[in-house]
Motif scaffolding. Structure first.
Motif, PDB file in Angstrom:
ATOM      1  N   ASP A 107       0.860  -1.183   0.000  1.00 36.91           N
ATOM      2  CA  ASP A 107       0.000   0.000   0.000  1.00 36.91           C
ATOM      3  C   ASP A 107       0.891   1.226   0.000  1.00 36.91           C
ATOM      4  OD1 ASP A 107      -1.662   2.082   0.506  1.00 36.91           O
ATOM      5  OD2 ASP A 107      -2.879   0.987   1.969  1.00 36.91           O
ATOM      6  N   ASN A 109       0.413   4.047   0.976  1.00 36.45           N
ATOM      7  CA  ASN A 109       0.284   4.874   2.167  1.00 36.45           C
ATOM      8  C   ASN A 109       1.023   4.320   3.362  1.00 36.45           C
ATOM      9  OD1 ASN A 109      -1.355   6.813   1.010  1.00 36.45           O
ATOM     10  ND2 ASN A 109      -3.176   5.535   1.263  1.00 36.45           N
ATOM     11  N   GLN A 110       1.635   3.118   3.225  1.00 36.08           N
ATOM     12  CA  GLN A 110       2.326   2.567   4.367  1.00 36.08           C
ATOM     13  C   GLN A 110       3.510   3.431   4.736  1.00 36.08           C
ATOM     14  OE1 GLN A 110       3.160  -1.495   3.513  1.00 36.08           O
ATOM     15  NE2 GLN A 110       1.118  -2.190   4.074  1.00 36.08           N
ATOM     16  N   ASP A 227       1.526  -4.139  10.961  1.00 37.16           N
ATOM     17  CA  ASP A 227       0.832  -3.301   9.982  1.00 37.16           C
ATOM     18  C   ASP A 227       1.502  -3.404   8.618  1.00 37.16           C
ATOM     19  OD1 ASP A 227      -1.013  -1.196   9.104  1.00 37.16           O
ATOM     20  OD2 ASP A 227       0.776   0.039   9.031  1.00 37.16           O
ATOM     21  N   SER A 261      -2.173   4.809   8.284  1.00 35.43           N
ATOM     22  CA  SER A 261      -2.548   3.465   7.881  1.00 35.43           C
ATOM     23  C   SER A 261      -2.991   2.645   9.087  1.00 35.43           C
ATOM     24  CB  SER A 261      -1.388   2.762   7.179  1.00 35.43           C
ATOM     25  OG  SER A 261      -0.255   2.696   8.032  1.00 35.43           O
TER      26      SER A 261
END
Length: 558
Positions: A107, A109-110, A227, A261
């Protein structure tokens, strides 16, 4: 022993569900790093940390140290984040793009991405998740690429791809790309030194559902690793452990400042909710801790102002506090307007502000004019609604995020005021008290209304539980006071009335004339002429659906 039967190339219907804390019969700890129960070899390449980062998560003595370090690392990583895939054979390099998120491996946005590589023979497929496309093409110019090339050491772990793929979409995608042949057994991850302990703990958790981390900094490191590698069950587990630890102002603010995130992840939402509740409870009496609250960051202020139980004089005071905070923390007008319009302004409960203050909102330069007009109109319409309709609007917002129609625990009770200029200066004030509020007045309590104005002079109502001087029993009293303002003298006619069963009309209870000077009050110690027990009885004539409806009519005497 047979390992779980997972087809890596058919997307699993439910990932991770069997690894929720407390799930039965899913402990494969015996198989972790055991070649007899593994089909892959995971090579973990340890590279130096970014400048100013610590190399060992255990080196943080406090959660504040952890927060400062992670913030520095996030700021550095943001400069270099991106996604690129390149295939390497000897010294020939061919660059291509990673597919979109739907089929890709990460992702965008990580916060910090791991470097994942699948080793093939003789061809290596490397998934470099830290460098953007341009830097991948010119990696000789990238300081991050140079840092990545320095491998401090390599850890080798035997892993089961079905177990990891079933627990993590990241590993599922990783094993699904270019690994259909049986001899493609080696997978390489490249991480920073400070992430090593957290990753090893995470891998062990995916097998055994246990963690060695116990301190907040160590658990937060595992949470961040979970995450990045998309292990939702571990995120939930870390969140649960952190919620069970003693919460502090420092830790609560840190949980609210986790990368976006994480904040968007359902697994961590209970932790952020607990942090908000802690701050709201700690600063419930905002006036008592005003200096401390004033230093809170935006996320902390939002948590405090979202509370229905906020103890403060009135919503006017909330408005003034928000303006003062915003002007201090956001000195630039554009930024301040944006914060007030998109976040803080929605937490001020404008319908419970006085009309005099609402007029000032319309001319306040800190608010966008259109936004201010919308809020004021909404508030005035609410004030003009019937009590039944107001209760309906409040009920609709009981579980809503924006709770502008829900009344707080104000120190001064809100009133409705109708003002007249002609033929005489006059105002009619309505004060409603719940039965529970009246019960709390016994044996010698009092409750004050918000201020209202007549002829530019401020007044207030106060309800008391008194001792009747003649009969020596407790009774309900109502008084009218003028706010102290020098030696001003003010002659007023006043009348107190209350709704009474069975007609439920307002019936006059007391009339009088009084010349007020600053700080003086006048009223009647036993407004209804009955003992307190009769006033509060279940069959009381004065409570209608649990509400005592009072009215005061004031007229300036010529």
């Amino acid at each position: 022993m047979k390992l779980p039967n997972v087809d890596l190339f058919d997307p699993p219907k439910i990932m991770d569900s069997d690894f929720s804390p407390g799930a039965p019969d899913s402990d494969f700890g015996f198989a972790f790093n055991d070649s007899n129960f593994s089909d892959r070899v995971l090579r973990i390449e340890i590279v130096p940390d970014l400048p100013d980062s610590k190399s060992d998560g255990d080196g943080f003595s406090t959660i504040a140290d952890w927060a400062r370090n992670r913030k520095r690392r996030r700021e550095e990583i943001k400069k270099d984040t991106g996604v690129a895939v390149f295939m390497q054979r000897e010294e020939q390099i061919l660059h291509c793009n990673v597919p979109d998120n739907e089929d890709g491996v990460a992702d965008e946005n990580q916060d910090e991405e791991p470097v994942a590589m699948i080793e093939e023979s003789p061809l290596d497929v490397r998934l470099n998740l830290n460098c953007d496309d341009e830097e991948a093409t010119h990696n000789n110019d990238s300081s991050w690429s140079m840092d990545c090339s320095t491998v401090l050491r390599v850890n080798t772990v035997h892993i089961s791809s079905p177990i990891l793929a079933a627990k993590s979409p990241f590993f599922y995608k990783l094993f699904s790309i270019g690994m259909r042949e049986s001899d493609q057994r080696h997978v390489t991850l490249r991480i920073q030194a400070s992430e090593e302990a957290a990753l090893m703990d995470l891998l062990n958790f995916m097998y055994s559902r246990t963690l060695s981390a116990t301190t907040p900094p160590a658990l937060l490191d595992v949470l961040m690793a979970a995450d990045k590698f998309e292990v939702a069950s571990c995120m939930r587990y870390c969140s649960s452990l952190l919620r069970d630890l003693p919460m502090t102002r420092e830790s609560a603010l840190l949980y609210l400042d986790l990368p976006s995130s994480l904040l968007l992840a359902e697994a961590v939402q209970p932790l952020t909710d607990a942090a908000k509740q802690f701050l709201a409870a700690r600063y419930k009496d905002i006036t008592k801790f005003q200096g401390e609250v004033f230093t809170l960051p935006l996320a902390g202020i939002e948590a405090v102002l979202s509370s229905d139980d906020l103890v403060i004089a009135s919503e006017d005071a909330v408005y003034e506090f928000v303006l003062k905070w915003a002007r201090t923390h956001y000195p630039k007008l554009e930024e301040r307007r944006e914060v007030l319009s998109s976040r803080l302004g929605r937490l001020i409960r404008f319908p419970y502000m006085t009309c005099r203050k609402l007029k000032k909102v319309l001319t306040c330069n800190d608010f966008d004019p259109d936004f201010a007009s919308k809020l004021v109109l909404e508030s005035l319409f609410f004030k003009a609604e019937t009590p039944y309709r107001q209760r309906s609007l409040i009920a609709e917002e009981t579980n809503a995020i924006r709770r502008c129609f829900v009344e707080r625990a104000y120190k001064y009770r809100p009133v409705k005021v109708v003002e007249f200029e002609l033929p005489r200066q006059q105002c009619v004030v309505y004060l409603d008290l719940k039965r529970e509020e009246c019960m709390q007045l016994f044996p010698a309590g009092r409750v004050y209304s918000q201020a209202f104005h007549l002829g530019e002079q401020g007044f207030f109502l106060s309800a008391h539980c008194n001792m009747d001087q003649q009969s020596s029993f407790h009774c309900f009293g109502l008084f009218l006071g003028m706010q102290e303002k020098g030696s001003v003298s003010f002659a007023v006619e006043y009348e107190f009335a209350a709704r009474t069963k069975p007609s439920e009309d307002y019936l006059s209870k007391y009339k009088g004339n009084y010349t007020f000077t600053g700080g003086k009050a006048v009223g009647y110690r036993n407004l209804f002429g009955v003992p307190w027990t009769t006033f509060m009885a279940e069959d009381s004539l004065y409570f209608i659906n649990g509400i005592l409806h009072l009215r005061a009519e004031l007229t300036i005497r010529q």
